[in-house]
Structures are given as structure tokens and as C-alpha cells.
Design a protein around this motif. Sequence first.
Motif, short mmCIF file in Angstrom:
data_model
loop_
_atom_site.label_atom_id
_atom_site.label_comp_id
_atom_site.label_asym_id
_atom_site.label_seq_id
_atom_site.Cartn_x
_atom_site.Cartn_y
_atom_site.Cartn_z
N VAL A 180 0.84 -1.20 0.00
CA VAL A 180 0.00 0.00 0.00
C VAL A 180 0.87 1.25 0.00
O VAL A 180 0.62 2.20 -0.74
CB VAL A 180 -0.95 0.00 1.22
N ALA A 213 -6.12 -6.04 1.20
CA ALA A 213 -6.60 -5.62 2.52
C ALA A 213 -7.78 -6.47 2.96
O ALA A 213 -7.89 -6.86 4.13
CB ALA A 213 -6.98 -4.14 2.50
N ILE A 221 -9.39 -0.39 2.53
CA ILE A 221 -8.64 0.75 2.01
C ILE A 221 -9.64 1.79 1.52
O ILE A 221 -10.65 1.46 0.90
CB ILE A 221 -7.71 0.34 0.86
N LEU A 265 -5.30 2.96 4.96
CA LEU A 265 -5.41 1.52 5.18
C LEU A 265 -5.70 1.28 6.65
O LEU A 265 -5.02 1.82 7.53
CB LEU A 265 -4.11 0.82 4.79
#
Length: 385
Positions: free
Chosen positions: A275, A334, A341, A354
Motif C-alpha cells: 500500500v 486488505a 482501504i 489503510l
Amino acid sequence: MAVDSPPPIDPTRPFRLLVAENEFEFELLLATLVRDGLPLAAHRVETQGELRAALERDWDAVIAAHRLPELPAMEALRIVRSRRPALPFLVVSGSGGEESAVSAMRSGADDYLVEGRLARLAPALLNAMAIAHARRDREQALHALERSERRLRELYAHLESVVDEERARIARDVHDDIGGALTTLRFDLSWIERNGDPASAERARCALRTLVGVMQSAQRIQRNLRPPVLDAGLVDAMHWQVGEFRRSTGIDAVFEHNVDTLELDETRAMTVYRVLQESLTNVARHAQANAVRIDLLVGAEELSLEIADDGVGLSAKALEKAGSFGLRGLAERARRAGGWIDASRTERGSCVLLSMPLRATAATSAAASSGGRPHEASAEPETAQ
């Protein structure tokens, strides 16, 4: 529970009708329907036990009397809906009380008729059956869509695992084969620099400078393929990534965190790192930003990572752009870790957030396998600004 609803209406086949009514009213209902040209195969029940036993067989619809002593319509409706959720259910009452009709419809009845006005019984029955069939088709389509989405998520998880394994393999090859060969070449050039004639030594020094750059590039490629999450620790790896971003773009990047070490399983560690990596790549390519702030906040059971920039911000069109899958793919990562997210536009630029549990639980594992989120983000994020 499987959805149960009537097959497409076939005028050549008798309607299988289950009726909760006394014998006199039962005969009246049947006479009304036969008069309207509906072929019937009807069965009458008066008790809860008889109704439950009858529901073991297939029926096209149920008609229940509102005030049958041992089986009131609302109780019959409850039993039918618990056993056969989509089976058409009509209530017939001796009075036309609006309150009773509203209550029946809210409880799930398909229609409410008055005994003295049974002229619309046949149309109401046909309409309820058609609606039930349409409802069955819609729910089957939804189930098919859910199965398709689940298969796509499973395929994505498999492909993601294959890609990560391939990246790790290439990183090992770069380190072992290319790195080893470059190290040997460096030793040879160093020997020539020390022992060769002046012209050869000068060429060796030039080659060494080029070789150092190649070795640094190989190390950078290796780290990008397999981030040093497990080797140096996640926080140190994030520091390295932010430093590389700062050096390669010239953008001011600040990384703040409330922990110096963080132990996560590989899935979660890779999710956090990817991320950060993808978000910084977005900023470099699209944001036209002057500064980026990265905040890692770790609590007792959950962590959050926020990457905020002061650039041009995310546009609605950018979020909907076809073929943009960077953050969309990270959103799937995620989900697999039980997190979510959110990518959004802010007053001063854009922000990627996140949120993820620190460790797997039964709830997060179920959410990941079903594709759900513990928290609904504002939109499905994509990679574009």
C-alpha cells in the motif's frame, strides 16, 4: 436456505394449491377458482401439524384464512416463510379491516382478500405466482453473481500468491546469480586496477564506477521485487521505501510512526508495504505534489496507515477509469487480511487510508473469505490521480 418458488406458469398443469381453511370455505374458494378456468390440485389443512407435514410436498401457492381457530393466517405465514421463503402466500379474511391487511402485507403476505369479494382471487393468485417466479429469478441471479465474485476473488488471491512467489524467486536469482557475478567482476577489476599498467588501471577504475552503479541498481531491483520486510523489519523497510521515494522524486516525504518495531505475519506485512509503495508511486506519477506525509499508527488490535499529499487530488473520473487496478488490487489484499482501504480527495490533495487488524481472527478470516469489509469505505479505489 434455498429459495423455493413456483416454476413458470403452465396452463396445462393443475395448480398445486395448499389451503388453510375450514371445509365450507375451502369448497367455496375452489369453486371460485374453477369458475375462473383454473385447473386445481388443492389440499386443505386446519392445524399447524398438518401444515408442516403438507409443506414437505411441492406447492405453487398457499391460501390461508385470517381467523382459522387452530391455524390463524399470521401463524401459517410464519411457518410457510420459515420453510419455503418464496412460496406465494395469500390471506383471505371475512372482514375488510385495513389494519389487518397492512399487518399481513408487512409480515410477508403477497395479497389480502375479503371473502365477499373473491372475484379477484384468480388474478391475485396468478399475480402472486408471477411475482414469486420473478423474485426467484432475481435471487438466483444474485446468487450467481455472488458465486462469480467469490471465484474472482479466489482467482485474484491465487494470482497474487503466484506473483509474490515469482517476485521472490527473481529476487533470489538477482541476489545469488547476478549479485555473485557482479561481486566477482568487481574483485577482478580491483586486481587489474592495482596490478595492471597505468592505462589498464585507469580503464579498470572507470569500469568499477560503472559496476558500482550496476550493483546498486541490482540491489534496488531486488528490494522492489522482494521488500526487506522479513529481513530488516517492516518499519525499517518503510523507512527505506520513503527514502528511495524522496531521493528519486525530490518530493519532501515525512514518515511518522508510534512504534519502532512491528511483528506481523507475512500477508499483513506485505499488505502494508505494498500500500505504501503503490501510493507513493501514484504520487510520483500523478499528484504533482510538493510534500507527502506518511503516518503509521499501531494500536492494541489494529493498525492504520495514512498517506496524504498536497497535490492535485483524486478526481471522480480518475477513480472510475477503466483499466486502473493498482489500489483496487491493494483493496483486495486488505480484504484478505480483514481490513479495508479508502482513497479520497481532500481539501489539500489526496489521501489513502489503510485500516487492518494486527492479527487474524475468526471474524476477519470470514470477512476475507467472503469478500466483505469490517468497515465500508467510501468508494472502490483505483490507481489514478
